[in-house]
Design an enzyme around this catalytic site. Structure first.
Site, PDB file in Angstrom:
ATOM      1  N   GLU A   1      -1.767   6.412   7.550  1.00  0.00           N
ATOM      2  CA  GLU A   1      -0.962   7.161   8.534  1.00  0.00           C
ATOM      3  C   GLU A   1      -1.483   6.953   9.963  1.00  0.00           C
ATOM      4  OE1 GLU A   1       0.922  10.725   7.518  1.00  0.00           O
ATOM      5  OE2 GLU A   1       0.918  10.278   5.380  1.00  0.00           O
ATOM      6  N   GLY A   2      -1.925   5.717  10.213  1.00  0.00           N
ATOM      7  CA  GLY A   2      -2.447   5.341  11.524  1.00  0.00           C
ATOM      8  C   GLY A   2      -3.967   5.389  11.515  1.00  0.00           C
ATOM      9  N   THR A   3      -4.593   4.228  11.715  1.00  0.00           N
ATOM     10  CA  THR A   3      -6.059   4.153  11.728  1.00  0.00           C
ATOM     11  C   THR A   3      -6.621   4.991  12.878  1.00  0.00           C
ATOM     12  OG1 THR A   3      -5.986   2.275  13.228  1.00  0.00           O
ATOM     13  CG2 THR A   3      -6.002   1.754  10.864  1.00  0.00           C
ATOM     14  N   SER A   4      -7.937   5.176  12.866  1.00  0.00           N
ATOM     15  CA  SER A   4      -8.572   5.909  13.985  1.00  0.00           C
ATOM     16  C   SER A   4      -8.276   5.206  15.309  1.00  0.00           C
ATOM     17  CB  SER A   4     -10.088   5.982  13.763  1.00  0.00           C
ATOM     18  OG  SER A   4     -10.372   6.816  12.659  1.00  0.00           O
TER      19      SER A   4
ATOM     20  N   THR B   1       1.933   4.694  -1.123  1.00  0.00           N
ATOM     21  CA  THR B   1       1.509   5.879  -1.882  1.00  0.00           C
ATOM     22  C   THR B   1       2.694   6.381  -2.708  1.00  0.00           C
ATOM     23  OG1 THR B   1       0.002   6.471  -0.103  1.00  0.00           O
ATOM     24  CG2 THR B   1       0.551   8.219  -1.651  1.00  0.00           C
TER      25      THR B   1
ATOM     26  N   TRP C   1       0.829  -1.220   0.000  1.00  0.00           N
ATOM     27  CA  TRP C   1       0.000   0.000   0.000  1.00  0.00           C
ATOM     28  C   TRP C   1       0.858   1.264   0.000  1.00  0.00           C
ATOM     29  CZ3 TRP C   1      -0.945  -3.242   4.535  1.00  0.00           C
ATOM     30  CH2 TRP C   1      -1.837  -4.273   4.275  1.00  0.00           C
TER      31      TRP C   1
ATOM     32  N   GLY D   1       3.095  13.849   9.730  1.00  0.00           N
ATOM     33  CA  GLY D   1       2.279  13.376   8.608  1.00  0.00           C
ATOM     34  C   GLY D   1       0.802  13.392   8.967  1.00  0.00           C
TER      35      GLY D   1
ATOM     36  N   ARG E   1     -31.910  23.411  -5.254  1.00  0.00           N
ATOM     37  CA  ARG E   1     -32.873  22.320  -5.436  1.00  0.00           C
ATOM     38  C   ARG E   1     -34.181  22.635  -4.712  1.00  0.00           C
ATOM     39  NH1 ARG E   1     -34.598  18.019  -8.351  1.00  0.00           N
ATOM     40  NH2 ARG E   1     -35.332  16.314  -7.035  1.00  0.00           N
TER      41      ARG E   1
ATOM     42  N   ILE F   1     -28.030  14.822   1.130  1.00  0.00           N
ATOM     43  CA  ILE F   1     -28.665  16.095   0.762  1.00  0.00           C
ATOM     44  C   ILE F   1     -28.875  16.171  -0.757  1.00  0.00           C
ATOM     45  CG2 ILE F   1     -28.252  18.612   0.633  1.00  0.00           C
ATOM     46  CD1 ILE F   1     -27.011  18.380   3.468  1.00  0.00           C
TER      47      ILE F   1
HETATM   48  N1  CAA Z   1       7.720   9.933  18.387  1.00  0.00           N
HETATM   49  C1  CAA Z   1       8.901   9.426  18.770  1.00  0.00           C
HETATM   50  N2  CAA Z   1       9.041   8.165  19.221  1.00  0.00           N
HETATM   51  C2  CAA Z   1       7.921   7.405  19.301  1.00  0.00           C
HETATM   52  C3  CAA Z   1       6.657   7.871  18.915  1.00  0.00           C
HETATM   53  C4  CAA Z   1       6.578   9.200  18.441  1.00  0.00           C
HETATM   54  N3  CAA Z   1       5.421   9.747  18.055  1.00  0.00           N
HETATM   55  N4  CAA Z   1       5.764   6.895  19.091  1.00  0.00           N
HETATM   56  C5  CAA Z   1       6.425   5.840  19.567  1.00  0.00           C
HETATM   57  N5  CAA Z   1       7.726   6.145  19.686  1.00  0.00           N
HETATM   58  C6  CAA Z   1       8.815   5.313  20.202  1.00  0.00           C
HETATM   59  C7  CAA Z   1       8.536   4.892  21.635  1.00  0.00           C
HETATM   60  O1  CAA Z   1       9.012   5.872  22.550  1.00  0.00           O
HETATM   61  C8  CAA Z   1       9.328   3.600  21.730  1.00  0.00           C
HETATM   62  O2  CAA Z   1      10.703   3.864  21.935  1.00  0.00           O
HETATM   63  P1  CAA Z   1      11.470   3.376  23.280  1.00  0.00           P
HETATM   64  O3  CAA Z   1      11.316   1.881  23.305  1.00  0.00           O
HETATM   65  O4  CAA Z   1      12.861   3.850  23.077  1.00  0.00           O
HETATM   66  O5  CAA Z   1      10.757   4.058  24.411  1.00  0.00           O
HETATM   67  C9  CAA Z   1       9.201   3.026  20.318  1.00  0.00           C
HETATM   68  O6  CAA Z   1       8.866   4.107  19.460  1.00  0.00           O
HETATM   69  C10 CAA Z   1       8.152   1.950  20.221  1.00  0.00           C
HETATM   70  O7  CAA Z   1       6.925   2.536  20.611  1.00  0.00           O
HETATM   71  P2  CAA Z   1       5.810   1.731  21.371  1.00  0.00           P
HETATM   72  O8  CAA Z   1       6.419   0.929  22.463  1.00  0.00           O
HETATM   73  O9  CAA Z   1       4.749   2.715  21.723  1.00  0.00           O
HETATM   74  O10 CAA Z   1       5.341   0.733  20.209  1.00  0.00           O
HETATM   75  P3  CAA Z   1       3.962   0.002  20.026  1.00  0.00           P
HETATM   76  O11 CAA Z   1       4.218  -1.149  19.161  1.00  0.00           O
HETATM   77  O12 CAA Z   1       3.275  -0.212  21.324  1.00  0.00           O
HETATM   78  O13 CAA Z   1       3.007   1.076  19.271  1.00  0.00           O
HETATM   79  C11 CAA Z   1       2.273   2.520  17.556  1.00  0.00           C
HETATM   80  C12 CAA Z   1       3.422   2.024  18.411  1.00  0.00           C
HETATM   81  C13 CAA Z   1       1.945   3.941  17.985  1.00  0.00           C
HETATM   82  C14 CAA Z   1       1.021   1.695  17.636  1.00  0.00           C
HETATM   83  C15 CAA Z   1       2.888   2.476  16.150  1.00  0.00           C
HETATM   84  O14 CAA Z   1       3.174   1.145  15.794  1.00  0.00           O
HETATM   85  C16 CAA Z   1       2.045   3.111  15.103  1.00  0.00           C
HETATM   86  O15 CAA Z   1       1.999   4.340  14.998  1.00  0.00           O
HETATM   87  N6  CAA Z   1       1.376   2.286  14.243  1.00  0.00           N
HETATM   88  C17 CAA Z   1       0.683   2.800  13.087  1.00  0.00           C
HETATM   89  C18 CAA Z   1       1.591   2.788  11.887  1.00  0.00           C
HETATM   90  C19 CAA Z   1       1.205   3.805  10.871  1.00  0.00           C
HETATM   91  O16 CAA Z   1       0.781   4.916  11.174  1.00  0.00           O
HETATM   92  N7  CAA Z   1       1.389   3.448   9.593  1.00  0.00           N
HETATM   93  C20 CAA Z   1       1.158   4.362   8.534  1.00  0.00           C
HETATM   94  C21 CAA Z   1       1.884   3.893   7.317  1.00  0.00           C
HETATM   95  S1  CAA Z   1       2.492   5.222   6.307  1.00  0.00           S
HETATM   96  C22 CAA Z   1       1.205   5.760   5.389  1.00  0.00           C
HETATM   97  O17 CAA Z   1       0.075   5.414   5.591  1.00  0.00           O
HETATM   98  C23 CAA Z   1       1.562   6.789   4.355  1.00  0.00           C
HETATM   99  C24 CAA Z   1       0.553   6.887   3.276  1.00  0.00           C
HETATM  100  O18 CAA Z   1       0.444   6.056   2.440  1.00  0.00           O
HETATM  101  C25 CAA Z   1      -0.295   8.063   3.176  1.00  0.00           C
END
Ligand code: CAA
Length: 379
Positions: free
Chosen positions: A363-366, A158, A156, A242, A268, A337
């Protein structure tokens, strides 16, 4: 507290609105229908400076603030969300990531043409078995002296087919978990890199979304972004910004649908008067206007925090969660509407409804946004 935009911000907003009306509106239905990548339109986007809006002018960017970025994203998304996702990925994920964490050599080689819009980039985190659970990367980047050997599949992506530069997250040391992940800059023509089939999507059909395959791709070590093991943090920090971009995209989809519904309701007639005179329609319009204003304020607040060097992690997730849910509700009501006309392509709202759905997913689900927000409020 000032709610007034500056002269410069108003100018950017107007420029984006004019560009969207004049150059994106013609052909938007056809591009959606035929999944046609907006090549000419993206070229113009680059020429107008919308692909590297926040990048320092010394690297070819516009040097603008995140508030201007939100305003431009809203205007462009009102008309064509396929174009705005290309813009969002290039600005927020690729340019910001390279400018913030890249070496000077990486910036000169990649950031400059990306910010000028001469080429576009892609951000490659998701995999067939690692979407929300982003730490579970299966793609590997084995350390082999002065280079990495990259193997795996990304899903997936982009700009997958049209990008020239790909930021690829890959696991170098499984024993270190997420601290063993690296971000590598991969060029399109590197041997062993193959672009998979284009996805046939529900919405944002003009953007090209592909799977990518890496088979023994030799990536020099100087292509790594940040220190060894920084890849997951890189991805998280980059996605934090993002999410402001996608929140603004959702806001634009919602406000585009609302503006069409408002106009239609004044034209309308039903039961002897314009449907805007019926309270059933008025209540819908009132809810839409209120929710859109709240979404806009969340987007601008997150951007303001970013512009002022403050923590925008929670604010960005709140903006993305709320705006994407508003985009879904508003577009469904805009179709309602419009009645029967809303269900056909010429009236645009059915496309906006299909486009809205992805803003609750990428970029992360809801659900992921709620995790980020809950962790922030509970800490
Ligand atoms: N900034 C900096 N560091 C961060 C952070 C942030 N916002 N969020 C997490 N971290 C760090 C944590 O501090 C941790 O580091 P340490 O171990 O050193 O403390 C490390 O990252 C791991 O974090 P978690 O322990 O919180 O990990 P997790 O597995 O529990 O959860 C999550 C993390 C927030 C669920 C993450 O996996 C996530 O965001 N998932 C969604 C992924 C996503 O958004 N994908 C989008 C794909 S790109 C896309 O969609 C582009 C497109 O096409 C438009």
């Amino acid at each position: 507290m000032f709610f007034q935009l500056t002269e410069e911000q108003l100018m950017i907003q107007q420029a984006a609105r004019d560009f969207a009306q004049q150059e994106l509106l013609p052909g938007v239905i056809e591009r959606d229908e035929h999944q046609k990548f907006p090549k000419e339109q993206v070229k113009r986007l680059g020429e107008l400076g919308f692909l590297g809006m926040m990048v320092d002018p010394k690297y070819g960017g516009g040097g603008l603030d995140a508030i201007s970025y939100v305003l431009a994203m809203e205007e462009i998304s009102k008309i064509d969300a396929s174009v705005s996702v290309i813009m969002s990925v290039n600005n927020s994920l690729v340019c910001w990531g390279l400018e913030t964490f890249g070496t000077e050599a990486q910036k000169q080689k990649y950031l400059v043409p990306l910010a000028k819009g001469e080429i576009i980039g892609a951000f490659c985190l998701s995999e067939p078995e690692a979407g929300s659970d982003a730490t579970s990367q299966r793609t590997t980047a084995v350390d082999n002296g002065d280079h990495y050997i990259l193997n795996g599949t990304k899903n997936w992506i982009t700009n997958g087919g049209s990008a020239s530069v790909y930021l690829v997250m890959a696991q170098t040391d499984v024993s270190k978990g997420h601290k063993g992940i690296n971000c590598l800059i991969v060029e399109k023509d590197m041997p062993g890199f193959t672009i998979g089939l284009k996805e046939n999507k529900l919405g944002i059909r003009g953007s090209d979304t592909h799977s990518l395959m890496f088979q023994d791709v030799k990536v020099p070590k100087e292509q790594r972004v940040g220190e060894d093991g920084f890849g997951f943090k890189f991805a998280m920090k980059t996605l934090t910004g993002g999410r402001i971009g996608i929140a603004s995209q959702a806001l634009g989809i919602a406000s585009g649908a609302y503006e069409l519904a408002l106009k239609y309701s004044k034209e309308r007639k039903a039961f002897g008067k314009e449907i805007s005179h019926h309270q059933a329609i008025q209540f819908k319009l009132a809810d839409m206007a209120t929710e859109i204003e709240a979404a806009r304020l969340l987007c601008l607040k997150a951007a303001w925090l970013k512009d002022n060097g403050l923590d925008y992690n929670q604010a960005g997730s709140m903006a993305k969660l709320f705006s994407s849910e508003v985009a879904m509700r508003t577009t469904v009501e805009a179709v309602q509407i419009h009645g029967g006309y809303g269900y056909v392509k010429e009236f645009h709202v059915e496309r906006l409804m299909r486009d809205a759905k992805i803003t609750q997913i990428y970029e992360g689900t809801s659900e992921i946004q709620r995790i980020v927000i809950a962790r922030s409020v509970l800490q």
